[in-house]
Each structure stands twice: as C-alpha cells, then as structure tokens.
Design an enzyme around this catalytic site. Structure first.
Site, short mmCIF file in Angstrom:
data_model
loop_
_atom_site.label_atom_id
_atom_site.label_comp_id
_atom_site.label_asym_id
_atom_site.label_seq_id
_atom_site.Cartn_x
_atom_site.Cartn_y
_atom_site.Cartn_z
CG HIS A 17 0.53 -43.35 19.67
ND1 HIS A 17 -0.59 -44.31 19.36
CD2 HIS A 17 0.51 -43.07 20.91
CE1 HIS A 17 -1.12 -44.23 20.47
NE2 HIS A 17 -0.61 -43.56 21.49
CG ASP A 27 -5.44 -36.99 20.03
OD1 ASP A 27 -5.85 -36.67 21.08
OD2 ASP A 27 -4.46 -37.62 19.87
CD GLU A 73 -1.53 -45.64 16.15
OE1 GLU A 73 -0.48 -45.39 16.84
OE2 GLU A 73 -2.89 -46.09 16.44
CG ASN A 113 2.14 -47.51 19.04
OD1 ASN A 113 2.31 -46.56 19.72
ND2 ASN A 113 1.04 -47.73 18.32
#
Ligand code: PGA
Length: 262
Positions: free
Chosen positions: A138, A67, A143, A136
């Site tokens: 990811h 990313d 996400e 979280n």
C-alpha cells in the site's frame, strides 16, 4: 522509475533528505506531500537536524499529509496530526496554518475527503509527495485492490495493516478500522514522488512496486505510471529486485545519473 540503492538505512534516509532539502532550498514556497509511519521518523529527524544546523527553512512551505485515521481527533495521542507535530512540525519553523491533514473526526468523512482534494488543488498541487510502502504494497492507506484511479476517500484498513499499526495503540481492538487517504490518482498527480523503503520486511513489496506488473494488487506499482518517481532503498529493501546491477549502473552509490543534475 528511478531506483537509488544505498548501503544502509542511514544512508538511504540522508539521500531522501537531500532530495527534500534541495526542493525546499530551490523553491521555498513549495508544496510537500508528507507521510507517516516508522520509516519516516529518521527522515524527519534528519530534516529537523538540517533545519537547526544548516538553516534549512520550511517557513514558507505548505504540506499535505497522505492520511488520517477516522474517529481520532487531532489531539489524540495516536492521530497522525500528533505524529506530525511531534516528529516534525514542532521541530522546524513551519507555519502550522500551512500544514494540512484530513480531519479524522469530521462529522462527514466523505465531505472532508472531497474538501481535502479541493484544498490540495487550491494550493496549486503537490510538488513532491513523500511516500512509505506497506508490506502489502500500500501507499497512503490505499490497500491492495484500491482503484488506480482513486481520489481522497474513506478506506477500510486490512487486518494486516491494523496488525502493523497495533504497536501504537493499547489493543488491537482500539486500532482504527478506517482512514481518510489520498487516492492513487491523487498521489500520481503530484509533480514528483519520493518513496523511501528500508529493511528486509519491505523487500517483496518493493519488488512488486518496481518490477511487478502494474496492478491494483500492489498499489505502489501505480508509481510505474509516474514520470518522476524515485525509490530510495537500503540494500535490505532492495534485496528481492532482479535488476540491481542495472540500477547500480545507472545510479552508482544511489547518485543521480550522469544525465541528471547532480
Ligand atoms: P512503516 O509504514 O514506515 O511504519 O513501515 C509504511 C506504510 O505503511 O506506508
């Protein structure tokens, strides 16, 4: 999923480095998928050390990062291009032309996302995708609620993720809101996945990934669908798993099982 539990973060990093180094040694022209984040820094240190002291060569390796932040040019101090140069590429013998990250400053980020998928395919696909995990759940910047069928695309970052990334920027406001990220289906298409997680802050996410239901609520749980996914954990990151005894029976000390190549 193969779950390797090591006594501490240093041992987990060395174990993950062993897996990367073995592939690079066996297949010098392999394609590596790479990740950024704090967890990866000691892994790149260790691989850089092995380049210098053991002659581990990346000269023919190609890399694709997961990313990049939208809006940051490659030479921005907080871009992942800069992170990768400083943490890894400038310290090994890799050919910069064989390293790939999405261009965060592309005029058309959607077109850049499609082009990035095509570049991965042109390279023959990813042999080993290295991954971290967010608190979280990811992977990449996928996400929670990301489609499990997603490909490389634009994602809006959660405020939780922006808060976690805030430390690299001057203010929360300057912390990017969007990224181009490989999708979950892109990641699952790699021939093998290696997820490294260390520290107690990752324990809940790791438990969701390994033992939770397959769910877009925990994107890393999609790795349950991958036939060759390995999680390398330190004891703190493994602390919320319920089947630790089982994982340690199969992989004592984080070693391969008796049926695997050692
Ligand atoms: P970290 O990030 O290694 O900085 O914790 C991991 C991630 O968000 O994927």
């Amino acid at each position: 999923m193969k779950v390797l539990i090591l006594d501490n973060a240093e041992a987990a990093v060395r174990r993950a480095a062993d897996i990367v180094a073995r592939l690079v040694g066996d297949r010098p022209r392999c394609v590596l998928g790479l990740a950024t984040g704090g967890t990866m820094l000691p892994l790149y240190d260790e691989l850089g050390r092995r380049h210098v002291s053991d002659g581990l060569s990346f000269a023919q390796v190609a890399t694709f990062n997961l990313d990049e932040y939208i809006g940051l040019p490659p030479d921005h101090a907080c871009s992942y291009h800069t992170y990768m140069r400083e943490a890894f590429f400038d310290r090994i013998d890799i050919d910069p032309a064989r390293t790939h990250l999405p261009r965060g400053d592309a005029d058309d980020p959607q077109a850049e996302s499609l082009a990035y998928e095509a570049r991965i395919a042109d390279a023959g696909g990813i042999d080993l995708q290295v991954l971290g995990i967010g608190q979280n759940g990811h992977i990449g910047f996928n996400e929670p609620t990301s489609s499990l069928g997603s490909r490389t695309r634009i994602k809006t970052l959660t405020d939780d993720t922006r808060r976690a990334n805030r430390r690299f920027f001057d203010t929360f406001d300057q912390t990017p809101r969007h990224a181009i990220t490989m999708g979950i289906a892109t990641i699952l298409q790699s021939r093998a996945c290696l997820l490294l997680a260390t520290g107690a802050a990752k324990a809940e996410a790791v438990a969701g990934m390994v033992e939770g239901p397959l769910s877009a609520a925990c994107p890393a749980s999609a790795l349950q669908l991958h036939a060759d996914a390995t999680a390398v954990l330190d004891r703190d990151a493994a602390a919320a798993l319920t089947l630790v005894d089982y994982y340690e029976t199969v992989h004592p000390g984080g070693r391969e099982s008796v049926f695997d190549r050692t």
